[in-house]
Scaffold this active site. Structure first.
Site: not given
Length: 303
Positions: A136-137
């Site tokens: 995930d970012r």
């Protein structure tokens, strides 16, 4: 005249192959070949043809080298990352929080994939060359990226047979009742919020997460987590499901404590058998500064 990337004649044994299939080996992957064909950088006997063109023996195929457009210098800056392992077959990077792995809605530039454009290759998706798994970012840590179709296939197979070991460190709310455990709960898109994933889903897929208690803190616990499967947001969803959300996770209910501005989740270790050499690869990435500071604050809260 454009600089050449590759030039060659179609051999008799290759006749009948699609153009992108024919170019997969010299260009590193079929996905990269398709991208260059779509960009008009490939000619067959002087003509630009579709990737589905069936090559014929004796045709001359010419591939021009990609060059950055005039706006590149003033465009978004490349994603930052640290290389922790690299050879001719693959690269392992330490991705900082805030970096998106591949282009997606709302994040079409400045991604890790684009920063690795000259080094990563493999796979069927031209938007994700070389990408084997993702983070995930706002999750930091280790990712392995392939440099060819063959290595990409082997690493994907390791993911499927669960021989590619992925371990994370996470700080969670409260303390689990056991020092170790396994969460086995299918995950899919949440029935009520399409932006979230959940164990309450109309289309769940099998998901298994293992955890071990590393340290008990004030109303929190540091866990080592190992993924057996790799569903979207799996660790975050599973830990929320057992009542111990990741601290700093604004989507899945983890409170913003200890100075955190993102979820305390870090891909700390990758271990696997090298797909080309057979040698063991075991790499680790230390906690980044923001998580180190948060952990120190959590420890100080005991005093």
């Amino acid at each position: 005249m454009a600089e050449l990337e590759w030039e060659g004649l179609v051999a008799a044994e290759a006749a009948g192959q699609r153009l992108d299939q024919f170019l997969a080996e010299p260009l590193g992957s079929r996905a990269r070949a398709a991208r260059l064909i779509a960009a008009g950088l490939v000619s067959v006997d002087g003509r630009e043809l579709a990737k589905r063109h069936s090559v014929r023996a004796g045709e001359r195929v010419v591939v021009a080298r990609e060059t950055p457009g005039p706006a590149a210098a003033s465009g978004p800056q490349p994603a930052q990352f640290e290389v922790v392992w690299e050879d001719e077959w693959l690269i392992v990077v330490d991705k900082p929080a805030g970096v998106v792995v591949h282009p997606a809605r709302g994040h079409m530039t400045g991604t890790l994939v684009q920063a690795l454009a000259d080094r990563a290759s493999g796979g069927e998706d031209p938007q994700r060359p070389g990408i084997v798994h993702r983070l995930d970012r706002d999750t930091s840590g280790l990712l392995v990226v392939a440099k060819s179709d063959a290595v990409h296939r082997r690493l994907k197979a390791m993911l499927a047979d669960r021989s590619l070991r992925r371990e994370y460190l996470t700080l969670v709310e409260g303390t689990p009742p056991a020092r170790s455990g396994t969460i086995e709960a299918p995950i899919g898109r949440d029935r009520h919020d399409r932006l979230k994933h959940s164990v309450d889903s109309d289309a769940p897929r099998a998901a298994v997460t293992h955890f071990e208690l590393v340290e008990v803190l004030a109303h929190a616990a540091l866990l080592r987590v190992r993924l057996e499967t790799g569903r979207t947001h799996q660790i975050r969803v599973h830990l929320q499901a057992i009542g111990h959300p990741v601290i700093g996770d604004s989507i899945y209910g983890g409170p913003m404590r200890f100075g955190l501005k993102r979820q305390f989740l870090h891909a700390e270790r990758l271990a696997f058998t090298h797909p080309a050499t057979g040698a063991p690869v075991d790499v680790r990435a230390p906690l980044p500064g923001d998580l180190t500071a948060a952990l120190a604050a959590a420890r100080a809260a005991l005093l």
